[in-house]
Design a protein around this motif. Structure first.
Motif, PDB file in Angstrom:
ATOM      1  N   HIS A   9       1.064 -20.852   6.073  1.00 23.56           N
ATOM      2  CA  HIS A   9       1.556 -20.630   4.515  1.00 23.56           C
ATOM      3  C   HIS A   9       2.041 -19.569   4.207  1.00 23.56           C
ATOM      4  CE1 HIS A   9      -0.190 -24.927   3.698  1.00 23.56           C
ATOM      5  NE2 HIS A   9      -1.134 -24.303   4.529  1.00 23.56           N
ATOM      6  N   PRO A  10       3.298 -19.239   4.472  1.00 27.87           N
ATOM      7  CA  PRO A  10       3.974 -17.927   3.973  1.00 27.87           C
ATOM      8  C   PRO A  10       3.735 -17.639   2.562  1.00 27.87           C
ATOM      9  CG  PRO A  10       5.505 -19.041   5.529  1.00 27.87           C
ATOM     10  CD  PRO A  10       4.253 -20.063   5.216  1.00 27.87           C
ATOM     11  N   TRP A  11       3.382 -16.389   2.303  1.00 29.61           N
ATOM     12  CA  TRP A  11       3.217 -16.166   0.600  1.00 29.61           C
ATOM     13  C   TRP A  11       4.843 -16.035   0.128  1.00 29.61           C
ATOM     14  CZ3 TRP A  11       4.342 -11.638  -2.282  1.00 29.61           C
ATOM     15  CH2 TRP A  11       3.750 -11.614  -3.678  1.00 29.61           C
ATOM     16  N   GLY A  50      -6.515 -19.438  14.578  1.00 26.97           N
ATOM     17  CA  GLY A  50      -6.092 -18.928  15.932  1.00 26.97           C
ATOM     18  C   GLY A  50      -5.957 -17.387  16.016  1.00 26.97           C
ATOM     19  N   SER A  51      -5.142 -17.051  16.720  1.00 27.97           N
ATOM     20  CA  SER A  51      -5.056 -15.553  17.180  1.00 27.97           C
ATOM     21  C   SER A  51      -3.993 -14.739  16.319  1.00 27.97           C
ATOM     22  CB  SER A  51      -4.661 -15.458  18.658  1.00 27.97           C
ATOM     23  OG  SER A  51      -3.310 -15.621  18.770  1.00 27.97           O
ATOM     24  N   PRO A  52      -3.952 -13.466  16.085  1.00 26.13           N
ATOM     25  CA  PRO A  52      -3.350 -12.583  15.423  1.00 26.13           C
ATOM     26  C   PRO A  52      -1.702 -12.968  15.872  1.00 26.13           C
ATOM     27  CG  PRO A  52      -4.996 -11.301  16.284  1.00 26.13           C
ATOM     28  CD  PRO A  52      -5.171 -12.710  16.694  1.00 26.13           C
ATOM     29  N   GLY A  53      -1.493 -13.552  16.831  1.00 23.51           N
ATOM     30  CA  GLY A  53      -0.041 -14.097  17.229  1.00 23.51           C
ATOM     31  C   GLY A  53       0.464 -15.216  16.627  1.00 23.51           C
ATOM     32  N   ASP A  54      -0.252 -15.891  16.045  1.00 28.39           N
ATOM     33  CA  ASP A  54      -0.027 -17.134  15.102  1.00 28.39           C
ATOM     34  C   ASP A  54       1.119 -16.951  14.106  1.00 28.39           C
ATOM     35  OD1 ASP A  54      -1.362 -18.880  16.644  1.00 28.39           O
ATOM     36  OD2 ASP A  54      -3.282 -19.041  15.290  1.00 28.39           O
ATOM     37  N   ALA A  55       1.445 -17.779  13.590  1.00 28.12           N
ATOM     38  CA  ALA A  55       2.851 -17.766  12.806  1.00 28.12           C
ATOM     39  C   ALA A  55       2.518 -17.509  11.330  1.00 28.12           C
ATOM     40  CB  ALA A  55       3.617 -19.117  12.933  1.00 28.12           C
ATOM     41  N   LEU A  56       1.758 -16.314  11.065  1.00 23.93           N
ATOM     42  CA  LEU A  56       1.819 -15.593   9.879  1.00 23.93           C
ATOM     43  C   LEU A  56       3.075 -14.952   9.562  1.00 23.93           C
ATOM     44  CD1 LEU A  56      -1.362 -13.692   9.475  1.00 23.93           C
ATOM     45  CD2 LEU A  56      -0.743 -15.383   7.863  1.00 23.93           C
ATOM     46  N   GLN A  57       3.613 -15.395   8.336  1.00 19.31           N
ATOM     47  CA  GLN A  57       4.856 -14.551   7.740  1.00 19.31           C
ATOM     48  C   GLN A  57       4.784 -13.494   7.967  1.00 19.31           C
ATOM     49  OE1 GLN A  57       4.773 -14.074   3.555  1.00 19.31           O
ATOM     50  NE2 GLN A  57       6.953 -14.192   3.341  1.00 19.31           N
ATOM     51  N   SER A  58       3.505 -12.537   7.867  1.00 16.62           N
ATOM     52  CA  SER A  58       3.543 -11.217   7.773  1.00 16.62           C
ATOM     53  C   SER A  58       3.611 -10.660   9.208  1.00 16.62           C
ATOM     54  CB  SER A  58       2.262 -10.600   6.889  1.00 16.62           C
ATOM     55  OG  SER A  58       1.087 -11.309   7.729  1.00 16.62           O
TER      56      SER A  58
END
Length: 527
Positions: free
Chosen positions: A510-512, A29-37
């Protein structure tokens, strides 16, 4: 900023059904997706991440790659991995492949993404995957992935982008062989692998980066793959890996700002964790073990092995190895699994009881004299500190341990040959395949024990089709390890991952959490 090993992990205990196809949209998806970072900042592109590597790697040929820390993580930056393993839950998710599915645990179908090419322009298709895996399992192969793939009876391309594996028997753990836990997950261009020596020095993959230069024992320089299949990624312009064997050098470089990511020893956790511009994350899996040899020497007597179970205090160990209980509270029941894992067994270890330990040693001494043992440990400063601590604790209960410091290669050899009376064990992994092989009598067999009930439980932990059943089997394994005094886990893995607050890690969904297997396709740097 410090993230406590006990308090920072949130683990879902859900069960993955084998019949479920593990798929994903791929691009994340886009950069707004739920990446931890990106939770509190907008993703920025550009920049070159500086990473400290533990050791030089043998090369990039997947059959020569061994494990994370010794090069697998660097090879994955160029080749990616077919699947992703959540080390906290053991669930498998899409990565380079769209997913893997089975209805019975014996026939597995791997679905590849269409339109993915290697950086030489050739397609990453079913035939390319089969070509790569055949190299791991060929009769003359010395690949560390060979054992993990030994369950395969047949594999065939059942479509341009589909590989069907038929196993000799059902195994719920088979997909793990195609994750970053194994070099079998690395798929190189068959055209480039026609010359294995050339590939070993100049790999061709379909991952987020390509090799720019490699000065052995110094610096590996990678640049972004402009044709990476996941549009818009990687966010970084490049990555530089610098070989930093000495833990203190790695720590000093990180503190000075010359390194963005490094593995730091437990003795530096308090110092590093107090720096606002650095984030410290103890590795959630793995641990430090004291391993008696049950096949010879004084520890062939079950009483001495049992005495070890009551010798160590978690809080005392935390103070010696990690400078206190701020990062680890001294609880050992879950080791080597992450705290909260459904594979953990409550009561897997006993609280310290020196009186009971001394009584057991006293009974042995009355019959055989004072026990004196040879203790083999790594000749690395932080591990030497651990060995000295173990030596002092054993002296408290009446066992004399003579320290024998050896390099990593000699330690591996002593472990393989059973050339020890007491062995220092250390791993950053949990479950299958690493810890599994160290427990199994037909594997590395830590402790040199032959316990049919343990082997049966281990086979269930590997092969049960349902994740819930595999977790239950791991709990049974922990009980047998304790009841038969095979070994004692005394602490979590005594290294932690630490990174600059400017480096943001994790992949979509998947948050690191501090894993040594760091994926960089979605990593980014604050500019």
């Amino acid at each position: 900023m410090i993230r406590s090993r006990r308090l920072s992990l949130s683990i879902a205990a859900g069960v993955a059904a084998v019949g479920l196809l593990l798929t994903g949209c791929g691009s994340g998806g886009s950069p707004g997706d739920a990446l931890q970072s990106s939770a509190s900042a907008e993703i920025q592109t550009g920049g070159v991440a500086q990473i400290a590597a533990l050791t030089e790697m043998q090369g990039f040929d997947p059959v020569r790659v061994t494990n994370v820390g010794s090069g697998l993580e660097r090879a994955a930056a160029i080749m990616d991995t077919l699947l992703y393993r959540d080390e906290l839950t053991d669930e498998v998710s899409p990565k380079l492949a769209k997913g893997i599915s089975s209805t019975d645990g014996q026939t597995w179908v791997l679905e590849l993404r269409e339109g993915v090419n290697f950086s030489d322009g050739t397609p990453l298709d079913a035939e390319a995957v089969i070509f790569n895996l055949q190299r791991h399992i060929s009769p003359d192969s010395t690949s560390t992935a060979k054992a993990m793939l030994s369950a395969i009876d047949t594999m065939e391309a059942t479509g341009d982008h589909e590989v069907t594996f038929t196993l000799k028997q059902p195994s719920g753990s088979f997909p793990l062989a195609l994750t970053g836990s194994s070099p079998a997950s690395l798929i190189g261009s068959p055209a480039a692998l026609a010359d294995p020596e050339a590939f070993n020095a100049n790999p061709v993959g379909a991952g987020p980066f390509v090799l720019e230069s490699w000065v052995r024992d110094d610096t590996l320089t990678l640049t972004k793959n402009a044709d990476y299949w996941d549009e818009g990624k990687p966010y970084l312009d490049g990555v530089e890996y610098h070989v930093r064997v000495d833990p203190q050098t790695r720590t000093d470089d990180l503190i000075a700002g010359g390194t963005d990511l490094a593995l730091v020893p437990g003795s530096a956790w308090t110092q590093v964790g107090s720096i606002p511009t650095i984030e410290l994350k103890p590795i959630p899996t793995g641990g430090e073990a004291v391993i008696p040899n049950a096949s010879k020497g004084p520890f062939a007597d079950a009483r001495l092995r049992e005495a070890l179970l009551y010798t160590f205090s978690g809080e005392t160990t935390a103070g010696v190895l990690f400078g206190g209980t701020e990062n680890w509270d001294g609880t050992t029941d879950c080791i080597p699994f992450p705290v909260g894992s459904p594979a953990c067994l409550d009561g897997a270890t006993y609280p310290q009881d020196l009186k009971k330990a001394r009584k057991l040693v006293g009974e042995y001494t009355a019959e055989h004299g004072e026990p004196v043992v040879d203790y083999v440990h790594y000749a690395i400063p932080s591990f030497a500190t651990e060995a000295q601590y173990v030596q002092s604790q054993l002296a408290e209960i009446g066992i004399t341990a003579n320290l024998r410091a050896v390099d990593t290669a000699a330690h591996t050899q002593a472990q393989a040959n059973g050339d020890y009376e007491l062995l220092q064990g250390s791993t950053a992994s949990s479950g299958f395949p690493t810890v599994w092989s160290r427990y199994y009598s037909g594997g590395q067999n830590w402790g040199r024990a032959a316990i049919p009930e343990l082997d049966a439980a281990l086979l269930e932990a590997r092969d049960a089709v349902d994740l819930k059943d595999r977790n239950a089997a791991w709990q049974e394994v922990a009980g047998i390890i304790r009841d038969d005094a095979v070994l004692v886990w005394i602490a979590p893995y005594q290294m932690a991952m630490a990174h600059s607050a400017d480096l943001h890690l994790g992949i979509t969904g998947h948050p690191w959490e501090g894993s040594t297997m760091v994926y960089l396709d979605e990593a980014w740097l604050s500019q």
